[in-house]
Design an enzyme around this catalytic site. Structure first.
Site, short mmCIF file in Angstrom:
data_model
loop_
_atom_site.label_atom_id
_atom_site.label_comp_id
_atom_site.label_asym_id
_atom_site.label_seq_id
_atom_site.Cartn_x
_atom_site.Cartn_y
_atom_site.Cartn_z
CG ASP A 1 -9.41 7.76 8.25
OD1 ASP A 1 -8.72 7.89 7.23
OD2 ASP A 1 -9.07 8.21 9.37
CB ILE A 2 -8.65 5.51 13.32
CG1 ILE A 2 -8.87 5.19 14.78
CG2 ILE A 2 -7.46 6.43 13.12
CD1 ILE A 2 -7.74 4.36 15.38
CD GLN B 1 1.13 7.65 0.34
OE1 GLN B 1 1.83 8.08 -0.59
NE2 GLN B 1 0.87 6.37 0.51
CG HIS C 1 -8.71 8.84 1.79
ND1 HIS C 1 -8.65 9.05 3.15
CD2 HIS C 1 -7.41 8.83 1.38
CE1 HIS C 1 -7.39 9.18 3.53
NE2 HIS C 1 -6.62 9.05 2.47
CG HIS D 1 -4.68 4.65 1.94
ND1 HIS D 1 -3.33 4.75 2.18
CD2 HIS D 1 -5.19 5.86 2.26
CE1 HIS D 1 -3.03 5.95 2.62
NE2 HIS D 1 -4.15 6.65 2.67
P1 AMP Z 1 -3.24 9.48 3.78
O1 AMP Z 1 -2.91 10.85 4.28
O2 AMP Z 1 -3.93 9.47 2.45
O3 AMP Z 1 -2.01 8.60 3.84
O4 AMP Z 1 -4.32 8.91 4.80
C1 AMP Z 1 -4.05 8.03 5.84
C2 AMP Z 1 -5.33 7.89 6.63
O5 AMP Z 1 -5.18 6.76 7.47
C3 AMP Z 1 -5.66 9.09 7.56
O6 AMP Z 1 -6.94 9.61 7.19
C4 AMP Z 1 -5.65 8.48 8.96
O7 AMP Z 1 -6.65 9.02 9.80
C5 AMP Z 1 -5.89 7.00 8.67
N1 AMP Z 1 -5.35 6.07 9.66
C6 AMP Z 1 -4.13 6.08 10.23
N2 AMP Z 1 -3.99 5.04 11.08
C7 AMP Z 1 -5.17 4.36 11.05
C8 AMP Z 1 -5.67 3.21 11.72
N3 AMP Z 1 -4.94 2.53 12.61
N4 AMP Z 1 -6.93 2.80 11.46
C9 AMP Z 1 -7.70 3.48 10.56
N5 AMP Z 1 -7.29 4.58 9.90
C10 AMP Z 1 -6.04 5.03 10.15
#
Ligand code: AMP
Ligand code: ZN
Length: 142
Positions: A33-34, A96, A104, A102
């Site tokens: 996760d970024i 979300q 986590h 996805h």
């Molecule tokens: P969710 O709220 O469960 O949809 O989580 C989405 C996750 O994706 C968040 O924790 C973000 O920090 C992560 N995220 C968004 N864009 C990227 C990216 N380009 N690379 C890695 N993680 C990302």
């Protein structure tokens, strides 16, 4: 693999957006996760695009869970957290924010904050070093 619109995870799957990958197979990609909630926060993502559990095919879901288990062991070996949170959100009402399914995996330490979303981007060098450690732990378990 078909790209769905502007989906950032489809772009990562296709190699069109950067990510610090820890694992890939024919059905899934796993990367850091970024904006991690903690060091070692991994997202396990199916290559097929579906927004959430309601659109999911069983084959992808089963593989995501099997790989989540493997990566959980690798996180334990590489980072020795006190615990590991596994989260999966469906719909904006559930929090979300990226609408490509996805899971986590979030290493937790006693006393740390229990949030699911991190507040700050992690520097690329730190993500790269962490991804390398997790990938090495995964290879050891093969
Ligand atoms: P969710 O709220 O469960 O949809 O989580 C989405 C996750 O994706 C968040 O924790 C973000 O920090 C992560 N995220 C968004 N864009 C990227 C990216 N380009 N690379 C890695 N993680 C990302
Ligand atoms: Zn997608």
């Amino acid at each position: 693999m078909a790209l769905i619109g502007d989906c950032i995870f489809c772009k990562i799957v296709a190699g069109l957006a950067p990510a610090h990958r820890v694992h890939e197979d024919d059905l899934t990609v796993s990367f850091l996760d970024i904006k991690p909630a903690s060091r070692g926060h991994v997202l396990v993502v199916p290559k097929r695009h579906f927004a959430d559990v309601f659109g999911a095919d069983e084959e992808s879901l089963l593989r995501v869970m099997a790989n989540s288990r493997r990566i959980a062991h690798a996180l334990k070996g590489a980072l020795a957290p006190d615990g590991l949170a596994v989260h999966q959100l469906n719909g904006a009402a559930a929090g979300q924010s990226v609408f490509h399914y996805h899971v986590h995996l979030i290493p937790r330490r006693i006393g740390d904050s229990s949030g699911l979303h991190g507040r700050a981007l992690m520097p690329a060098s730190e993500l790269a070093e962490t991804a390398a450690r997790i990938a090495a732990a995964l290879r050891k378990s093969d």
